[in-house]
Design an enzyme around this catalytic site. Structure first.
Site, PDB file in Angstrom:
ATOM      1  N   ASP A   4       2.911  -7.172   2.072  1.00 20.94           N
ATOM      2  CA  ASP A   4       1.904  -6.493   2.886  1.00 20.94           C
ATOM      3  C   ASP A   4       2.470  -5.206   3.502  1.00 20.94           C
ATOM      4  O   ASP A   4       1.965  -4.724   4.508  1.00 20.94           O
ATOM      5  CB  ASP A   4       1.343  -7.423   3.965  1.00 20.94           C
ATOM      6  CG  ASP A   4       0.059  -6.914   4.587  1.00 20.94           C
ATOM      7  OD1 ASP A   4      -0.661  -6.151   3.920  1.00 20.94           O
ATOM      8  OD2 ASP A   4      -0.223  -7.271   5.749  1.00 20.94           O
ATOM      9  N   HIS A   7       0.832  -1.204   0.000  1.00 21.86           N
ATOM     10  CA  HIS A   7       0.000   0.000   0.000  1.00 21.86           C
ATOM     11  C   HIS A   7       0.866   1.253   0.000  1.00 21.86           C
ATOM     12  O   HIS A   7       1.968   1.246   0.574  1.00 21.86           O
ATOM     13  CB  HIS A   7      -0.891   0.061   1.251  1.00 21.86           C
ATOM     14  CG  HIS A   7      -1.633  -1.193   1.557  1.00 21.86           C
ATOM     15  ND1 HIS A   7      -2.717  -1.626   0.820  1.00 21.86           N
ATOM     16  CD2 HIS A   7      -1.448  -2.130   2.525  1.00 21.86           C
ATOM     17  CE1 HIS A   7      -3.168  -2.768   1.329  1.00 21.86           C
ATOM     18  NE2 HIS A   7      -2.409  -3.098   2.360  1.00 21.86           N
TER      19      HIS A   7
END
Length: 291
Positions: A244, A32
């Site tokens: 992640d 992200h």
């Protein structure tokens, strides 16, 4: 109203694995980028408040770990405001792809702009505030088919049994995040995990990622090994790996991406099979050139 907790940032000194060499063409299939208000507002219904995770820091992490490519997933705290992710994709067209979160009824010109930037899929998320849930699953499936995209799901595998028939009827490929995001204490015999394995065996993709979200142990999270191995055994050609990064909604000591890569040495001990997970499979799913 539940407290919205601040979460820490990632390890500032990312490194590669110590147990194997990352092959050329390797893909980090889950990460992200995060901006800060007021330029990049957080949704009020979020589940946590993260620090910034800049595109520059993410690219530096890829370089430090030896990863050739990356896949950015729209983070829940920004809701359906994909601007930062899209800007990052456009600035790194050859190296990055994206998974967007969109509201129903997005105009065709906006969908076309997402595709032009490098978006290749849509995410549905029922675990963190700010995500889009499964109420309109079939609508998003039809849209993804029109766009040539796939769907990606953040869901606790224990909730999969009643959803499985709907998922099996989707007209596009779908990917389940973080090995089903369920605690290892539930066991590989849990009905939800067995449903996930069956879905993967029958055509679903799965991300071998997020071990620290499942584990009840400290590094090296050995309790995750049977889960990862069961999923890989079900479909070695449809498993991908993700860092992640920046590990949002975590308050334990932050893992280093090198430690997370090292888990693959136990999850997928065979070098050729590991190459498929890191290079061949994600190249096919996300449209990278591969090695």
């Amino acid at each position: 109203m539940p407290e919205i907790r601040d979460c820490p940032g990632p390890d500032p000194h990312p490194r590669g694995p110590s147990r194997f060499t990352v092959p050329p063409g390797a893909v980090d299939a889950h990460a992200h980028v995060i901006g800060l208000p007021p330029e990049h507002p957080f949704v009020p219904a979020r589940s946590y408040t993260p620090p910034a995770a800049t595109p520059e820091a993410y690219l530096a992490m890829l370089d430090a770990t030896g990863m050739s490519y990356g896949v950015l997933v729209q983070v829940s705290v920004h809701g359906t405001d994909n601007r930062l992710m899209v800007e990052t994709l456009r600035a790194n067209r050859a190296r990055l792809r994206g998974i967007a979160v969109i509201p129903p009824g997005l105009p065709e010109r906006d969908l076309a702009a997402l595709a032009e930037a490098g978006v290749v899929g849509l995410r549905l998320n029922v675990l963190y505030g700010g995500g889009i849930g499964f109420e309109a699953l079939e609508t998003y499936g039809a849209l993804a088919r029109e766009m040539g995209w796939h769907l990606q799901f953040l869901v606790d595998a224990r909730h999969l049994p009643p959803l499985a028939p709907r998922l099996a009827r989707l007209p596009v490929p779908f990917v389940v995040d973080h090995m089903g995001h369920m605690p290892t204490r539930a066991g590989v015999g849990d009905e939800g995990f067995r449903t996930l394995v069956a879905l993967v065996r029958d055509g679903a993709w799965v991300k071998l990622s997020g071990a620290y979200r499942l584990t009840g142990e400290d590094l090296p999270y050995r309790d995750t090994i049977p889960f990862a191995q069961a999923l890989h055994h079900a479909a070695p050609e449809r498993c991908v790996w993700g860092s992640d990064w920046p590990h949002v909604a975590q308050w334990q000591p932050m893992p280093n991406p090198g430690d997370l890569l090292d888990l693959l040495a136990d999850w997928v001990p065979d070098e050729a099979a590991r190459h498929r997970v890191l290079v061949d499979n994600p190249a096919r799913l996300y449209g990278f050139p591969g090695a």
